[in-house]
Design an enzyme around this catalytic site. Sequence first.
Site, PDB file in Angstrom:
ATOM      1  N   SER A 241      23.098  32.973   6.675  1.00 49.78           N
ATOM      2  CA  SER A 241      23.175  32.292   5.219  1.00 49.78           C
ATOM      3  C   SER A 241      24.207  32.573   4.524  1.00 49.78           C
ATOM      4  CB  SER A 241      21.890  33.475   4.872  1.00 49.78           C
ATOM      5  OG  SER A 241      21.723  33.219   3.492  1.00 49.78           O
TER       6      SER A 241
ATOM      7  N   TYR B 275      18.522  41.834   4.638  1.00 46.10           N
ATOM      8  CA  TYR B 275      18.813  40.314   5.041  1.00 46.10           C
ATOM      9  C   TYR B 275      19.980  40.051   5.126  1.00 46.10           C
ATOM     10  CZ  TYR B 275      18.328  35.392   4.775  1.00 46.10           C
ATOM     11  OH  TYR B 275      18.437  34.042   4.933  1.00 46.10           O
TER      12      TYR B 275
HETATM   13  N1  LIG Z   1      15.485  28.662   2.859  1.00 43.30           N
HETATM   14  C1  LIG Z   1      16.379  29.244   2.516  1.00 43.30           C
HETATM   15  O1  LIG Z   1      16.923  29.085   1.354  1.00 43.30           O
HETATM   16  C2  LIG Z   1      17.480  29.774   3.559  1.00 43.30           C
HETATM   17  C3  LIG Z   1      18.758  29.750   3.197  1.00 43.30           C
HETATM   18  C4  LIG Z   1      19.655  30.539   3.967  1.00 43.30           C
HETATM   19  C5  LIG Z   1      19.355  30.908   5.309  1.00 43.30           C
HETATM   20  N2  LIG Z   1      18.074  30.351   5.828  1.00 43.30           N
HETATM   21  C6  LIG Z   1      17.545  30.809   7.123  1.00 43.30           C
HETATM   22  O2  LIG Z   1      17.393  29.730   7.605  1.00 43.30           O
HETATM   23  C7  LIG Z   1      16.284  29.992   8.942  1.00 43.30           C
HETATM   24  C8  LIG Z   1      14.955  29.334   8.636  1.00 43.30           C
HETATM   25  O3  LIG Z   1      14.613  29.615   7.585  1.00 43.30           O
HETATM   26  P1  LIG Z   1      13.624  28.834   6.671  1.00 43.30           P
HETATM   27  O4  LIG Z   1      13.860  28.728   5.263  1.00 43.30           O
HETATM   28  O5  LIG Z   1      13.111  27.397   7.458  1.00 43.30           O
HETATM   29  O6  LIG Z   1      12.074  29.836   6.813  1.00 43.30           O
HETATM   30  P2  LIG Z   1      10.578  29.424   7.149  1.00 43.30           P
HETATM   31  O7  LIG Z   1       9.912  28.069   6.770  1.00 43.30           O
HETATM   32  O8  LIG Z   1       9.872  30.691   6.436  1.00 43.30           O
HETATM   33  O9  LIG Z   1      10.517  29.486   8.534  1.00 43.30           O
HETATM   34  C9  LIG Z   1      10.863  30.451   9.251  1.00 43.30           C
HETATM   35  C10 LIG Z   1      10.581  30.475  10.746  1.00 43.30           C
HETATM   36  O10 LIG Z   1      10.789  31.354  11.551  1.00 43.30           O
HETATM   37  C11 LIG Z   1       9.764  31.858  12.393  1.00 43.30           C
HETATM   38  N3  LIG Z   1       9.539  33.114  12.555  1.00 43.30           N
HETATM   39  C12 LIG Z   1       9.580  34.001  11.340  1.00 43.30           C
HETATM   40  N4  LIG Z   1       9.114  35.436  12.052  1.00 43.30           N
HETATM   41  C13 LIG Z   1       8.963  35.177  13.284  1.00 43.30           C
HETATM   42  C14 LIG Z   1       8.714  36.129  14.408  1.00 43.30           C
HETATM   43  N5  LIG Z   1       8.266  37.173  14.246  1.00 43.30           N
HETATM   44  N6  LIG Z   1       8.523  35.521  15.749  1.00 43.30           N
HETATM   45  C15 LIG Z   1       8.950  34.170  15.817  1.00 43.30           C
HETATM   46  N7  LIG Z   1       9.417  33.383  15.091  1.00 43.30           N
HETATM   47  C16 LIG Z   1       9.289  33.807  13.665  1.00 43.30           C
HETATM   48  C17 LIG Z   1       8.702  31.133  11.700  1.00 43.30           C
HETATM   49  O11 LIG Z   1       7.664  30.866  12.685  1.00 43.30           O
HETATM   50  P3  LIG Z   1       6.057  31.121  12.204  1.00 43.30           P
HETATM   51  O12 LIG Z   1       5.714  29.656  11.335  1.00 43.30           O
HETATM   52  O13 LIG Z   1       5.297  31.272  13.449  1.00 43.30           O
HETATM   53  O14 LIG Z   1       5.940  32.195  11.257  1.00 43.30           O
HETATM   54  C18 LIG Z   1       9.263  29.889  11.149  1.00 43.30           C
HETATM   55  O15 LIG Z   1       9.373  28.635  11.920  1.00 43.30           O
HETATM   56  C19 LIG Z   1      16.308  31.572   8.643  1.00 43.30           C
HETATM   57  O16 LIG Z   1      17.124  32.154   9.637  1.00 43.30           O
HETATM   58  C20 LIG Z   1      16.581  31.952   7.319  1.00 43.30           C
HETATM   59  O17 LIG Z   1      17.196  33.269   7.144  1.00 43.30           O
HETATM   60  C21 LIG Z   1      17.227  29.954   4.974  1.00 43.30           C
END
Ligand SMILES: NC(=O)c1ccc[n+]([C@@H]2O[C@H](COP(=O)([O-])OP(=O)(O)OC[C@H]3O[C@@H](n4cnc5c(N)ncnc54)[C@H](OP(=O)(O)O)[C@@H]3O)[C@@H](O)[C@H]2O)c1
Length: 253
Positions: free
Chosen positions: A147, A160
Site C-alpha cells: 500500500s 497497517y
Molecule cells: N482499497 C484500498 O484503498 C487499498 C489501498 C492500498 C492497498 N490495498 C490493499 O489491497 C489488498 C486488497 O484490499 P481490498 O481493498 O480489495 O479489500 P477488500 O475488498 O476488503 O478485500 C479483502 C480481501 O482479503 C480477504 N481477507 C481478509 N481477511 C482474510 C482472512 N482472515 N483470511 C483470508 N482472506 C482474507 C477477503 O476475503 P473475504 O471476502 O473472505 O473476507 C477479501 O477477499 C489488501 O492487501 C489491501 O491492504 C487496498
Amino acid sequence: MKPLADRIALVTGASRGIGRAIAVRLAQDGALVGVHYRAEGDKAKEMLDLIRVRGGDGFLVAADLADPAGATQLADAVIGELRTRRDPPTLDILVNNAGIDDRKTIEQVTEADFDRMLQINFRSPFFLIQKLLPVVADGGRIINISSMAARLSFPTMPVYAPTKAALSTLSRVLAAHLGPRGITVNAVLPGATSTDLNPAAADPQRSGAIRDTVALGRIAEPDDIAPVVAFLASREGGWITGETIEASGGQRL
Ligand SMILES: NC(=O)c1ccc[n+]([C@@H]2O[C@H](COP(=O)([O-])OP(=O)(O)OC[C@H]3O[C@@H](n4cnc5c(N)ncnc54)[C@H](OP(=O)(O)O)[C@@H]3O)[C@@H](O)[C@H]2O)c1
C-alpha cells in the site's frame, strides 16, 4: 496467443475488491487462476462462474489467513490442485493480495488487533511464499499487494502501514534471493481504491478530500490496479524485480 496462456496463478483474497479484479484480469489474459477465499464459498463460486463466462478457467481454494496455520493449509490445498494439473506440480504466479485494515490510532489498538493484522497482512503472506517456493516455477512471478500507506503517515494506520512496509521490504529481499531462479518479486502499492476496505472512498463526505490529493483527480477502482499486476505477471514485465510500484493516480506526490 493470450499473454498468460498456460500459466497457473494463485490470487489470495480474490472474493472481492482488488483481488477479485486481479483474478478476473489474469484469467482474461489466459492464466488458470486459483481463486482463494476465506469463508464465503457462494461468492467465490460466483466469481469462478464469472471467470468461466468470460472464457477463462480456475479453481477455488479456501483458507482463513488469520489462523496461524492458514498459510500452510492454503499451500497444501494449492499444491494438491497443481498435482491434478501438472507433473511435477508448479505454480507460475503468486499474488499475495488478501489484507485487512482497521482504522485506529495507537491509543486504540489492542494486542489482539495488532496480532490479527500482523498475521493476515505479513505473517501469512510470508509463510505462504515459503511453503509454495518449492513449487514456484523457475522464471515465475511473486507479486505482493502492499500500500502507498507504507510511505505516508496516516495516524489511523499505526499497524497497517508498517505491515505493508514489511511486505514491500520482503519483496526486495526475496527478489535478490530468488533472482538466480529467474523469479521476479515485486510489490504493488495501490492508493485509495474504492473497495470494502476503504469505506471513505465511497463516502461522499470524505471522498472529495481524498480526490483532492490525487494528481489524476479521482479515487481508483479495482480495475485500475489489476492491469499493473497483469503486466508484472506477463513476459513483458520480466525485467522488473525488487521494485515497489505505486498505482495511485499520483496520490500525495
Ligand atoms: N482499497 C484500498 O484503498 C487499498 C489501498 C492500498 C492497498 N490495498 C490493499 O489491497 C489488498 C486488497 O484490499 P481490498 O481493498 O480489495 O479489500 P477488500 O475488498 O476488503 O478485500 C479483502 C480481501 O482479503 C480477504 N481477507 C481478509 N481477511 C482474510 C482472512 N482472515 N483470511 C483470508 N482472506 C482474507 C477477503 O476475503 P473475504 O471476502 O473472505 O473476507 C477479501 O477477499 C489488501 O492487501 C489491501 O491492504 C487496498
